[in-house]
Design an enzyme around this catalytic site. Structure first.
Site, PDB file in Angstrom:
ATOM      1  N   GLU A  51     -32.100 -34.706 -24.712  1.00 36.93           N
ATOM      2  CA  GLU A  51     -31.206 -35.498 -25.322  1.00 36.93           C
ATOM      3  C   GLU A  51     -29.576 -34.935 -25.148  1.00 36.93           C
ATOM      4  O   GLU A  51     -28.562 -35.802 -24.866  1.00 36.93           O
ATOM      5  CB  GLU A  51     -31.312 -35.580 -26.724  1.00 36.93           C
ATOM      6  CG  GLU A  51     -32.568 -36.351 -27.185  1.00 36.93           C
ATOM      7  CD  GLU A  51     -33.099 -36.343 -28.718  1.00 36.93           C
ATOM      8  OE1 GLU A  51     -33.158 -37.390 -29.086  1.00 36.93           O
ATOM      9  OE2 GLU A  51     -33.090 -34.990 -29.112  1.00 36.93           O
TER      10      GLU A  51
ATOM     11  N   GLU B 205     -41.500 -35.501 -28.385  1.00 41.63           N
ATOM     12  CA  GLU B 205     -41.721 -35.383 -29.788  1.00 41.63           C
ATOM     13  C   GLU B 205     -42.669 -36.048 -30.775  1.00 41.63           C
ATOM     14  O   GLU B 205     -43.438 -35.589 -31.547  1.00 41.63           O
ATOM     15  CB  GLU B 205     -40.281 -36.090 -30.565  1.00 41.63           C
ATOM     16  CG  GLU B 205     -38.844 -34.974 -30.602  1.00 41.63           C
ATOM     17  CD  GLU B 205     -38.263 -35.477 -29.182  1.00 41.63           C
ATOM     18  OE1 GLU B 205     -37.374 -34.885 -28.895  1.00 41.63           O
ATOM     19  OE2 GLU B 205     -38.810 -35.882 -28.107  1.00 41.63           O
TER      20      GLU B 205
END
Length: 261
Positions: free
Chosen positions: A115, A135
């Protein structure tokens, strides 16, 4: 600036930012995010800093994302990270940095690490680097912008395939999908990032920043509105010293002397 987990130095108009927790694959915990807020504030405020290069210490990890071990060991302190106004690494939720940022990905860029890279403008990857949003494999989601930025960078089916399985992709795949701008051997990573920075700095820093601001502000709106939105920005740029220097240097057949003013 007192930094324990980040290395930060500036040379020749370039700010070098290094995540410095190699023993944790440069995974970040809340104190890192707070430090990064301060680093980005300094970078934005320093008129002599024109480009940033972000990388990780060592040769294994750019950043493995959220330090899950720290989170498990310090459940009561997790909210400390909310003091970081810019989000993960002070960058994923910060939208006012119009200076160019280059990610030099020196290994794993997973979860929050990916990210961070997606929040940068240019990605240079070492050939052994890997990217992914794993995740869901630990009961979480890529909530620091990954689930939104990745589908804007690559075709939707590729993004969904990555996000829903949590699988990694190689640096070669990142280049093929258009995530990375260039893939090089590790020894050439920082020199290549510096080459890109040097090419950027051949342009007026004000023009570069205005171009980034106009492009980012125009995303998601019709072209007609986007063009109208940057009229004031364009007018301000045309009044700058650099806008005078550029055509003058061209007419005199010499390199321009940019001042960022």
């Amino acid at each position: 600036m007192d930094l324990k987990f980040i290395k930060y130095e500036k040379r020749n108009h370039i700010a070098y930012i290094t995540f410095n927790r190699p023993e944790r694959m440069n995974a970040l915990h809340p104190p890192c995010h707070v430090e990064m807020d301060n680093v980005w504030d300094d970078f934005v405020a320093d008129k002599s800093a024109w480009v940033a290069i972000v990388t990780g210490a060592g040769d294994k990890g750019f950043s493995a994302g959220n330090d899950l071990r720290w989170t498990a060991e310090n459940r009561g302190q997790v909210l400390e990270g909310l003091r970081a106004k810019g989000g993960f690494a002070g960058i994923t939720a910060r939208y006012d940095i119009y200076k160019p940022i280059i990610a030099a990905v020196n290994g794993f860029a997973l979860g929050g690490g990916f990210e961070i890279a997606l929040s940068c403008d240019i990605i240079i990857a070492a050939d052994h680097a890997r990217f992914g949003l794993p995740e869901p494999r630990v009961g979480l989601m890529a909530a620091a912008g990954g689930v939104h930025r990745l589908p804007r960078h690559v075709p939707l089916k590729i993004a969904m395939g990555m996000m829903l399985t949590g699988k990694h992709i190689t640096a070669a795949d990142a280049l093929r999908f258009g995530i990375a701008n260039e893939v090089v051997p590790l020894k050439d990573l920082i020199p290549t990032a510096e080459k890109w920075a040097a090419e950027i700095m051949e342009c007026s820093p004000l023009s570069v920043q205005a171009s980034k601001q106009a492009a980012m502000d125009g995303l998601g709106i019709p072209v007609q509105q986007a063009i109208a939105k940057h009229y004031d920005l364009q007018a301000k740029l045309f009044k700058s010293k650099d806008a005078i220097e550029g055509p003058l240097a061209f007419s005199q057949k010499r390199k321009p002397n940019w001042t960022g003013e």
